[in-house]
Design an enzyme around this catalytic site. Structure first.
Site, PDB file in Angstrom:
ATOM      1  N   ALA A  32     -40.014  62.185 -62.201  1.00 34.18           N
ATOM      2  CA  ALA A  32     -40.167  63.040 -63.127  1.00 34.18           C
ATOM      3  C   ALA A  32     -40.494  64.032 -63.452  1.00 34.18           C
ATOM      4  CB  ALA A  32     -40.195  62.057 -64.532  1.00 34.18           C
ATOM      5  N   LEU A  33     -41.701  64.345 -62.108  1.00 30.98           N
ATOM      6  CA  LEU A  33     -42.101  65.560 -62.286  1.00 30.98           C
ATOM      7  C   LEU A  33     -41.907  66.624 -61.686  1.00 30.98           C
ATOM      8  CD1 LEU A  33     -45.552  64.506 -61.399  1.00 30.98           C
ATOM      9  CD2 LEU A  33     -45.193  65.562 -63.455  1.00 30.98           C
TER      10      LEU A  33
ATOM     11  N   CYS B  34     -37.684  57.435 -66.781  1.00 31.08           N
ATOM     12  CA  CYS B  34     -38.277  56.877 -67.287  1.00 31.08           C
ATOM     13  C   CYS B  34     -39.565  56.547 -66.798  1.00 31.08           C
ATOM     14  CB  CYS B  34     -37.088  55.792 -66.858  1.00 31.08           C
ATOM     15  SG  CYS B  34     -38.407  53.859 -66.947  1.00 31.08           S
TER      16      CYS B  34
ATOM     17  N   ILE C 114     -42.981  54.789 -66.669  1.00 30.63           N
ATOM     18  CA  ILE C 114     -43.419  53.304 -67.728  1.00 30.63           C
ATOM     19  C   ILE C 114     -44.675  53.533 -67.331  1.00 30.63           C
ATOM     20  CG2 ILE C 114     -43.546  50.897 -67.682  1.00 30.63           C
ATOM     21  CD1 ILE C 114     -41.124  51.160 -66.809  1.00 30.63           C
TER      22      ILE C 114
ATOM     23  N   GLU D 185     -51.541  51.228 -65.863  1.00 22.87           N
ATOM     24  CA  GLU D 185     -53.043  51.213 -65.635  1.00 22.87           C
ATOM     25  C   GLU D 185     -53.744  52.279 -65.119  1.00 22.87           C
ATOM     26  OE1 GLU D 185     -54.454  47.933 -63.263  1.00 22.87           O
ATOM     27  OE2 GLU D 185     -53.230  46.169 -63.796  1.00 22.87           O
TER      28      GLU D 185
ATOM     29  N   HIS E 255     -52.228  58.002 -65.062  1.00 25.51           N
ATOM     30  CA  HIS E 255     -51.511  59.066 -64.169  1.00 25.51           C
ATOM     31  C   HIS E 255     -49.984  59.264 -64.808  1.00 25.51           C
ATOM     32  CE1 HIS E 255     -48.646  60.558 -60.820  1.00 25.51           C
ATOM     33  NE2 HIS E 255     -47.279  59.235 -61.197  1.00 25.51           N
TER      34      HIS E 255
ATOM     35  N   ASN F 272     -33.548  66.018 -73.877  1.00 18.60           N
ATOM     36  CA  ASN F 272     -34.527  65.265 -72.920  1.00 18.60           C
ATOM     37  C   ASN F 272     -34.652  63.847 -73.239  1.00 18.60           C
ATOM     38  OD1 ASN F 272     -36.907  64.426 -71.547  1.00 18.60           O
ATOM     39  ND2 ASN F 272     -38.348  65.869 -72.364  1.00 18.60           N
TER      40      ASN F 272
ATOM     41  N   ARG G 172     -34.254  50.600 -74.474  1.00 14.75           N
ATOM     42  CA  ARG G 172     -33.503  51.726 -75.358  1.00 14.75           C
ATOM     43  C   ARG G 172     -32.658  52.749 -74.279  1.00 14.75           C
ATOM     44  NH1 ARG G 172     -38.442  50.333 -76.990  1.00 14.75           N
ATOM     45  NH2 ARG G 172     -39.165  51.181 -78.635  1.00 14.75           N
TER      46      ARG G 172
END
Length: 154
Positions: A60-61, A84, A86, A89, A92, A117, A131
């Site tokens: 994504a970046l 995507c 997700i 923990e 990030h 987007n 989704r």
């Protein structure tokens, strides 16, 4: 599109539109579903297969940089960002979600080019799968609607 005076939706016509798609490969099965449903919907809206350019990037970046390169070409009426993210923990998730979203918006405004987007930001894989198909279709509709709107406004 909507008729501003009546609030009624107008037919989404993708005929003669040129659409670029940037798909992140991270969470590849989910992003492939996003791309599949987006491309199918674009074609259902009349966008010719030869007028759809689909490229992939690692994550994504990297999506905003590829969008920027496509926008620089002046070959597209609208772009689509697919990915995507997700939650894990660590912090990030927030970094990637915020920076990729800001980058997509920046490219759109800098180039005065609509970008749908559809980079999912979800808590878990189940939410992503729930989704993926609909958000891919939604992204296609947004791209077509906004391309037509900007054409009408210019």
């Amino acid at each position: 599109m909507q008729d501003a005076d009546k609030g009624a939706p107008l037919a989404l016509n993708g005929q003669d539109l040129r659409i670029g798609i940037v798909q992140a490969r991270f969470n590849a099965e989910i992003t492939a579903k996003l791309a599949e449903s987006c491309i199918a919907e674009l074609q259902a809206l009349g966008v010719s297969e030869r007028h759809i350019r689909h490229v992939t990037v690692p994550g994504a970046l990297e999506v905003p940089l590829a969008l920027d390169a496509l926008a620089e070409s002046d070959d597209f009426d609208a772009l689509v960002a697919l990915g995507c993210i997700i939650r894990g923990e660590t912090y990030h998730f927030e970094l990637v979600a915020n920076e990729s979203g800001a980058g997509v918006t920046r490219v759109s405004l800098d180039h005065h080019l609509p970008i749908a987007n559809a980079i999912l930001t979800v808590e878990n894989e189940a939410q992503a799968w729930a989704r993926a198909e609909e958000k891919g279709r939604d992204a296609a509709r947004v791209a077509v609607e906004m391309a037509n709107l900007l054409e009408d406004l210019s």
